[in-house]
Design a protein around this motif. Structure first.
Motif, PDB file in Angstrom:
ATOM      1  N   LEU A  70       0.964  -5.910 -22.440  1.00 48.90           N
ATOM      2  CA  LEU A  70       2.181  -6.615 -22.058  1.00 48.90           C
ATOM      3  C   LEU A  70       1.979  -8.114 -22.249  1.00 48.90           C
ATOM      4  O   LEU A  70       0.905  -8.639 -21.945  1.00 48.90           O
ATOM      5  N   PRO A  71       3.001  -8.840 -22.716  1.00 44.93           N
ATOM      6  CA  PRO A  71       2.895 -10.299 -22.755  1.00 44.93           C
ATOM      7  C   PRO A  71       2.895 -10.864 -21.334  1.00 44.93           C
ATOM      8  O   PRO A  71       3.561 -10.325 -20.433  1.00 44.93           O
ATOM      9  N   VAL A  72       2.143 -11.931 -21.137  1.00 44.66           N
ATOM     10  CA  VAL A  72       1.968 -12.503 -19.796  1.00 44.66           C
ATOM     11  C   VAL A  72       2.103 -14.013 -19.862  1.00 44.66           C
ATOM     12  O   VAL A  72       1.620 -14.661 -20.804  1.00 44.66           O
ATOM     13  N   GLY A  73       2.704 -14.594 -18.826  1.00 43.23           N
ATOM     14  CA  GLY A  73       2.774 -16.040 -18.706  1.00 43.23           C
ATOM     15  C   GLY A  73       2.351 -16.490 -17.325  1.00 43.23           C
ATOM     16  O   GLY A  73       2.460 -15.728 -16.354  1.00 43.23           O
ATOM     17  N   LEU A  74       1.846 -17.720 -17.236  1.00 41.93           N
ATOM     18  CA  LEU A  74       1.506 -18.327 -15.954  1.00 41.93           C
ATOM     19  C   LEU A  74       2.639 -19.275 -15.566  1.00 41.93           C
ATOM     20  O   LEU A  74       3.036 -20.129 -16.360  1.00 41.93           O
ATOM     21  N   THR A  75       3.168 -19.109 -14.376  1.00 37.90           N
ATOM     22  CA  THR A  75       4.309 -19.924 -13.964  1.00 37.90           C
ATOM     23  C   THR A  75       3.894 -21.369 -13.670  1.00 37.90           C
ATOM     24  O   THR A  75       2.731 -21.653 -13.380  1.00 37.90           O
ATOM     25  N   SER A  76       4.851 -22.253 -13.713  1.00 40.28           N
ATOM     26  CA  SER A  76       4.693 -23.624 -13.233  1.00 40.28           C
ATOM     27  C   SER A  76       5.603 -23.749 -12.019  1.00 40.28           C
ATOM     28  O   SER A  76       6.824 -23.947 -12.167  1.00 40.28           O
ATOM     29  N   PRO A  77       5.064 -23.591 -10.794  1.00 39.55           N
ATOM     30  CA  PRO A  77       5.920 -23.558  -9.604  1.00 39.55           C
ATOM     31  C   PRO A  77       6.867 -24.742  -9.476  1.00 39.55           C
ATOM     32  O   PRO A  77       7.963 -24.612  -8.924  1.00 39.55           O
ATOM     33  N   SER A  78       6.462 -25.914  -9.984  1.00 40.93           N
ATOM     34  CA  SER A  78       7.329 -27.082  -9.830  1.00 40.93           C
ATOM     35  C   SER A  78       8.642 -26.942 -10.590  1.00 40.93           C
ATOM     36  O   SER A  78       9.624 -27.616 -10.259  1.00 40.93           O
ATOM     37  N   THR A  79       8.698 -26.088 -11.612  1.00 41.55           N
ATOM     38  CA  THR A  79       9.979 -25.902 -12.295  1.00 41.55           C
ATOM     39  C   THR A  79      11.003 -25.287 -11.350  1.00 41.55           C
ATOM     40  O   THR A  79      12.201 -25.515 -11.493  1.00 41.55           O
ATOM     41  N   THR A  80      10.509 -24.535 -10.362  1.00 37.42           N
ATOM     42  CA  THR A  80      11.392 -23.959  -9.346  1.00 37.42           C
ATOM     43  C   THR A  80      11.617 -24.927  -8.201  1.00 37.42           C
ATOM     44  O   THR A  80      12.758 -25.205  -7.812  1.00 37.42           O
ATOM     45  N   THR A  81      10.503 -25.488  -7.646  1.00 37.56           N
ATOM     46  CA  THR A  81      10.618 -26.283  -6.426  1.00 37.56           C
ATOM     47  C   THR A  81      11.137 -27.693  -6.665  1.00 37.56           C
ATOM     48  O   THR A  81      11.804 -28.266  -5.802  1.00 37.56           O
ATOM     49  N   LEU A  82      10.829 -28.281  -7.824  1.00 33.90           N
ATOM     50  CA  LEU A  82      11.281 -29.643  -8.103  1.00 33.90           C
ATOM     51  C   LEU A  82      12.536 -29.692  -8.969  1.00 33.90           C
ATOM     52  O   LEU A  82      13.420 -30.519  -8.748  1.00 33.90           O
ATOM     53  N   TYR A  83      12.613 -28.803  -9.972  1.00 35.74           N
ATOM     54  CA  TYR A  83      13.685 -28.885 -10.944  1.00 35.74           C
ATOM     55  C   TYR A  83      14.756 -27.814 -10.779  1.00 35.74           C
ATOM     56  O   TYR A  83      15.768 -27.852 -11.486  1.00 35.74           O
ATOM     57  N   GLY A  84      14.516 -26.892  -9.862  1.00 30.12           N
ATOM     58  CA  GLY A  84      15.547 -25.904  -9.569  1.00 30.12           C
ATOM     59  C   GLY A  84      15.803 -24.892 -10.663  1.00 30.12           C
ATOM     60  O   GLY A  84      16.887 -24.303 -10.735  1.00 30.12           O
ATOM     61  N   ALA A  85      14.821 -24.660 -11.532  1.00 23.77           N
ATOM     62  CA  ALA A  85      15.001 -23.684 -12.613  1.00 23.77           C
ATOM     63  C   ALA A  85      15.141 -22.275 -12.048  1.00 23.77           C
ATOM     64  O   ALA A  85      14.413 -21.887 -11.137  1.00 23.77           O
ATOM     65  N   ARG A  86      16.080 -21.515 -12.596  1.00 26.09           N
ATOM     66  CA  ARG A  86      16.299 -20.141 -12.159  1.00 26.09           C
ATOM     67  C   ARG A  86      16.484 -19.240 -13.386  1.00 26.09           C
ATOM     68  O   ARG A  86      17.574 -18.748 -13.662  1.00 26.09           O
ATOM     69  N   PRO A  87      15.419 -19.019 -14.175  1.00 23.70           N
ATOM     70  CA  PRO A  87      15.554 -18.188 -15.379  1.00 23.70           C
ATOM     71  C   PRO A  87      15.844 -16.735 -15.014  1.00 23.70           C
ATOM     72  O   PRO A  87      15.496 -16.262 -13.929  1.00 23.70           O
TER      73      PRO A  87
END
Length: 346
Positions: A70-87
């Motif tokens: 399976l393809p795997v990625g490591l998240t960058s939590p700040s994209t959620t907590t600082l920038y509000g990203a919701r993919p």
């Protein structure tokens, strides 16, 4: 904290064979979570973690890509907590790894991921933590309370828990891990003298580089962290491939290099890197089941195992080395300056 420096860290290092045995006896939790994941058939996996748990997540990345394809990625939590990203995370498996389960940003990533369609699984040592509550499913690494500031038993228990989960997803029966408790006990006992020799060799080192490839890259990263936080060493970690693409220029006879060299494809590739570093005059310490085949000034052997579980054994002498170097340098690793047991990031 204990009045005797390093007491907690040593005790928790020594507990690891028993913790492995306990985890192997708790197969039901892994089978149950694996069954849900297999039924959902995720198309992608994401891993969220911080610190030592981030290194454990890197190990899981290799396991998932190699064993589950399976393809795997490591998240960058700040994209959620600082920038509000919701993919859109529909059909995505989100594994969040945190021994404390108390990091607000990891909880936020898990909550957001679940709301965005991901199957969320928390891997933690704290079953009543906010993270365990935020995730749809959770796994207990069963390491018990950890008193030392530097993570030792919780790190290795997390590695084994991740392996057991991923092995269960592919329908394995943990056969390759059955002997881990005995191998771990042997590793700790047999490494004692070589580790003490390494302590005397490197106690005055000003800088260290750790390196490995494949599954063992996680061990290289975790070892550098342990050396930095317990002995205040300037320690950096690189994959073998990255080390040769630039950083090798800074390696000379004043540099100590710890190379993870276990049997398997990753270890074979790392030996090629070590040979190149050796030519630059670096003082090399090889750790792993293939250490005897590696050009090095010092070697710390580890019993041979399947390559995918070697990092669970490799980290044990690295932890012993971090403990020994701290004590030799007059530092209490149970009370490193400026560090707390739980780091709350946002």
């Amino acid at each position: 904290m204990s009045a005797t420096p390093g007491t907690h860290m040593k005790h928790e290092i020594d507990q690891q064979p028993a913790i492995f045995a306990d985890l192997l006896a708790a197969q039901e939790q892994f089978a149950e979570v694996a069954a849900v994941i297999a039924e959902r058939r995720p198309r992608f996996a994401l891993l969220a973690a911080r610190g030592s748990s981030d290194h454990a997540a890197l190990y899981a990345k290799y396991l998932i890509e190699v064993l589950l394809q399976l393809p795997v990625g490591l998240t960058s939590p700040s994209t959620t907590t600082l920038y509000g990203a919701r993919p859109d995370l529909t059909d995505v498996l989100l594994l969040t790894v945190s021994q404390s389960g108390g990091s607000p940003d990891l909880v936020a990533v898990t909550e957001s991921g679940r709301a965005s369609g991901a199957l969320t699984v928390a891997v933690t040592n704290t079953t009543d933590s906010p993270l365990a509550s935020a995730a749809e499913l959770s796994l207990n690494i069963r390491a018990g309370a950890e008193q030392a500031v530097a993570a030792t038993k919780t790190y290795s228990a997390t590695l084994l828990a991740l392996y057991l989960l991923i092995d269960a997803i592919r329908g394995g029966g943990a056969a390759l891990a059955r002997t881990l408790p005995d191998l771990a006990a042997t590793t700790l006992a047999d490494a004692a003298d070589p580790v003490e020799e390494a302590v005397q060799r490197y106690r005055f080192a000003g800088r260290m580089v750790t390196t490995g490839r494949g599954y063992s890259l996680a061990t290289a990263h975790e070892t550098a962290l342990k050396l930095a936080e317990t002995s205040y060493l300037s320690a950096r970690s690189y994959s073998g491939a990255d080390l040769l693409h630039g950083p090798v220029a800074a390696i000379d006879a004043e540099t100590a290099v710890l190379a993870l060299c276990s049997a398997g494809l990753g270890g074979e590739s790392t030996r090629e890197v070590v040979e190149a570093v050796h030519q630059r005059g670096a003082d090399i310490c090889a750790i792993g089941s293939a250490a005897s085949k590696t050009p090095a000034a010092h070697r710390i052997p580890v019993p041979e195992s399947a390559e995918e579980i070697a990092p669970i054994l490799e980290i044990l002498p690295a932890q012993q080395l971090a403990l020994g170097l701290a004590l030799a340098r007059g530092i209490d690793p149970d009370n490193p300056r400026g560090l707390q047991k739980v780091t709350k990031t946002t």
